[in-house]
Structures are given as structure tokens and as C-alpha cells.
Design an enzyme around this catalytic site. Structure first.
Site, PDB file in Angstrom:
ATOM      1  N   LYS A 171       0.833  -1.215   0.000  1.00  0.00           N
ATOM      2  CA  LYS A 171       0.000   0.000   0.000  1.00  0.00           C
ATOM      3  C   LYS A 171       0.866   1.262   0.000  1.00  0.00           C
ATOM      4  CE  LYS A 171      -3.396   2.899   0.418  1.00  0.00           C
ATOM      5  NZ  LYS A 171      -4.352   2.870   1.516  1.00  0.00           N
ATOM      6  N   LYS A 240       0.747  11.581   5.677  1.00  0.00           N
ATOM      7  CA  LYS A 240       1.045  10.524   6.647  1.00  0.00           C
ATOM      8  C   LYS A 240       1.624   9.291   5.972  1.00  0.00           C
ATOM      9  CE  LYS A 240      -2.076   7.703   7.635  1.00  0.00           C
ATOM     10  NZ  LYS A 240      -2.549   6.368   7.156  1.00  0.00           N
TER      11      LYS A 240
END
Length: 298
Positions: A171, A240
């Protein structure tokens, strides 16, 4: 049909829970936002007062939460999922990085709970349509047990390996490429516009040439050119994920020259007050520096 717990009914999780309900499962839900819980209950879910309450009712508990810190708290605290009396499988659809995911898996294994990291790609549109990509790392038997559940909201469901955290790694690779191609594509397109090219003509030709990508076709042409900024993924979450990429890359000794530069654009966009806005608004930083916009001409 399964008894499934779901903690985190945000932009993605709310749609995913509804797909599970449509598939006929009993779904036990918890979220700090009472409105999202009420919406899920209206579709047939059972309201729970805490993650622990969810895990007291469901053998399989899914989470979809914004930060690693929140995921650890929800999974491992005294009133978290790991303390539940019914839970046997914990599946985290959040993006938290390999290190955190592995740590959670080890802690839950001490409580005889099998953990899978199963981050997602496809955005809010994919969650709504039930066409998400689900990248699953962890125990193969646990994956086989949960795979039919993933298929309720996922079109591309893949077990990427037995090692906890491998789904997280994939991811982060995906999101780094999206962030980097967004910055690079917008920078190049703004150069072309500054030199006199029509934005529509420029982008149409890019999308018929070797420079085309998901970014150029979906984000730049489909969103930014129309000044909609509606990809469905927040700026602070992309920042993030880039930060996590850098941390995990340092852990394994991988080079991160491009990522370091790309993150600075998202740092600047968050510092400008756009942290809660769509990540496509990072183009505003480049536009301000260049003095032109990626916008359809009247």
C-alpha cells in the site's frame, strides 16, 4: 453468513460496512461519530458502544482508521478489540506501515487472535462501488477464512504473503507512486501552460501518449482541470503515508530521494491549512509558485 465487527465508519468504512450488510452478514459497528453509526444502523447494523463490545459479539473484526496510533489503541488497549471474548480474527484496512502492523500482529497472537493487514486502494469511489483493491498480508489460513468477506467490497483481493506487514508495504508503494506522479505531472503540465499550451489540449495529448497514468487520466483530467478536487483522499492522510514510506524505507535501507521531495509539497500544503482538504489540492502549491492554473479555458 458471518458475524462481523467493523470499527471506523469514515469515508471508506461506512460504504464497506453497507456492502457487508448487503451480502447478508450481521455487522456490529462502532465509531466515535454517532452520525455514522446511526447511518449504519439504519441499514441494518448493530450498534456497539466500544471496540471491545464489537469484539465481544463478532469472531472477525475489521478496522478502517486514520492513523497508526489510533489503530494500536483500538486493537490493544484494555477496552480494545484484543480484549474481546468472541474475536478470533483481526483485520486492519488502515494504512499504518509494516512496523506497526507487525507489532499488533505479534501482540494479538499472544491472545490467540490471528491478524491480517489488508490496506485498500480505490478511494471513496471504489468503496462506494464495492470495487476496492485489497492487499492482504499475514497468515494464509486466516486469509482463506476472511477472503469471502473481502469480496463483498473488493474486486481485486490478493494475498501478498504470510509475513505480517506485507500488505502495508504494498500500500505504501502504491501511495508513494500516486503522490509522486501527481506532483510530477502537475509540475510538468504547469510548465506547458506557462509556455502557452492550452490546458485541455495538453492534457488530452498526454493521455494519448506515453506520459499517461492514473494520475493524468483520473486526477488531473477528471478532477483538477475541472477545479473539483474530489478524489476522496485527504491531504493529511497522503502526507502521513509518505512519512510512513520514509520511515519504513530507512528501516530497510532503501533510497528515498524522490519521496523526500514529494513529501515536502504535501508538508507545505498541510501547513497552508489544506490538511483536511482533498489531496489533489497539492496542485495549489505548484500553481502559486508558477503563476498559472490547470483549468479549462473559457
Amino acid at each position: 453468513m458471518e458475524k462481523i465487527g467493523f470499527v471506523g465508519l469514515g469515508a471508506m468504512g461506512g460504504h464497506m460496512a453497507r456492502h457487508l450488510l448487503k451480502a447478508g452478514h450481521d455487522v456490529y459497528v462502532s465509531d466515535l461519530n454517532s452520525d455514522t453509526v446511526a447511518a449504519a444502523v439504519m441499514h441494518g447494523a448493530f450498534r456497539c458502544e466500544s471496540p471491545l463490545h464489537v469484539a465481544d459479539n463478532a469472531e472477525i473484526v475489521l478496522t478502517c482508521l486514520p492513523t497508526p496510533e489510533i489503530v494500536e489503541e483500538v486493537a490493544l488497549s484494555e477496552y480494545g478489540i484484543g480484549s474481546g471474548s468472541a474475536v478470533k480474527y483481526f483485520v486492519d484496512h488502515s494504512t499504518v506501515g509494516h512496523t506497526v502492523s507487525s507489532r499488533i500482529a505479534a501482540k494479538l497472537a499472544e491472545r490467540n487472535i490471528l491478524a491480517l493487514d489488508a490496506p485498500l486502494a480505490g478511494g471513496v469511489a471504489g468503496a462506494e462501488a464495492g470495487t476496492l483493491s485489497v492487499m492482504v498480508g499475514g497468515n494464509a489460513d486466516a486469509y482463506r477464512r476472511c477472503e469471502p468477506i473481502f469480496q463483498a467490497f473488493g474486486r481485486n483481493v490478493v494475498h501478498v504473503g504470510d509475513q505480517p506487514g506485507l500488505g502495508q508495504t504494498l500500500k505504501l508503494v502504491n501511495n508513494m507512486i500516486v503522490g509522486a506522479t501527481l506532483v510530477a505531472t502537475c509540475e510538468a503540465v504547469l510548465f506547458g501552460i506557462k509556455n502557452g499550451l492550452d490546458p485541455q489540449v495538453l492534457i488530452d495529448m498526454l493521455n494519448k501518449s506515453t506520459a499517461r497514468s492514473f494520475t493524468s487520466e483520473t486526477i488531473v483530467a477528471g478532477s483538477i482541470l475541472e477545479r473539483r478536487f474530489d478524489l476522496g483522499f485527504r491531504m493529511d492522510l497522503m502526507r502521513k503515508d509518505l512519512r510512513l514510506f520514509l520511515l519504513e524505507a530507512e528501516r530497510v535501507g532503501a533510497a528515498t530521494f524522490a519521496t523526500s521531495v514529494v513529501k515536502q509539497f504535501f508538508d507545505r500544503a498541510v501547513a497552508s491549512g489544506n490538511g483536511g482538504e482533498d489531496m489533489s489540492k497539492v496542485v495549489l502549491e505548484l500553481e502559486a509558485l508558477t503563476g498559472v492554473e490547470i483549468a479549462r479555458r473559457a
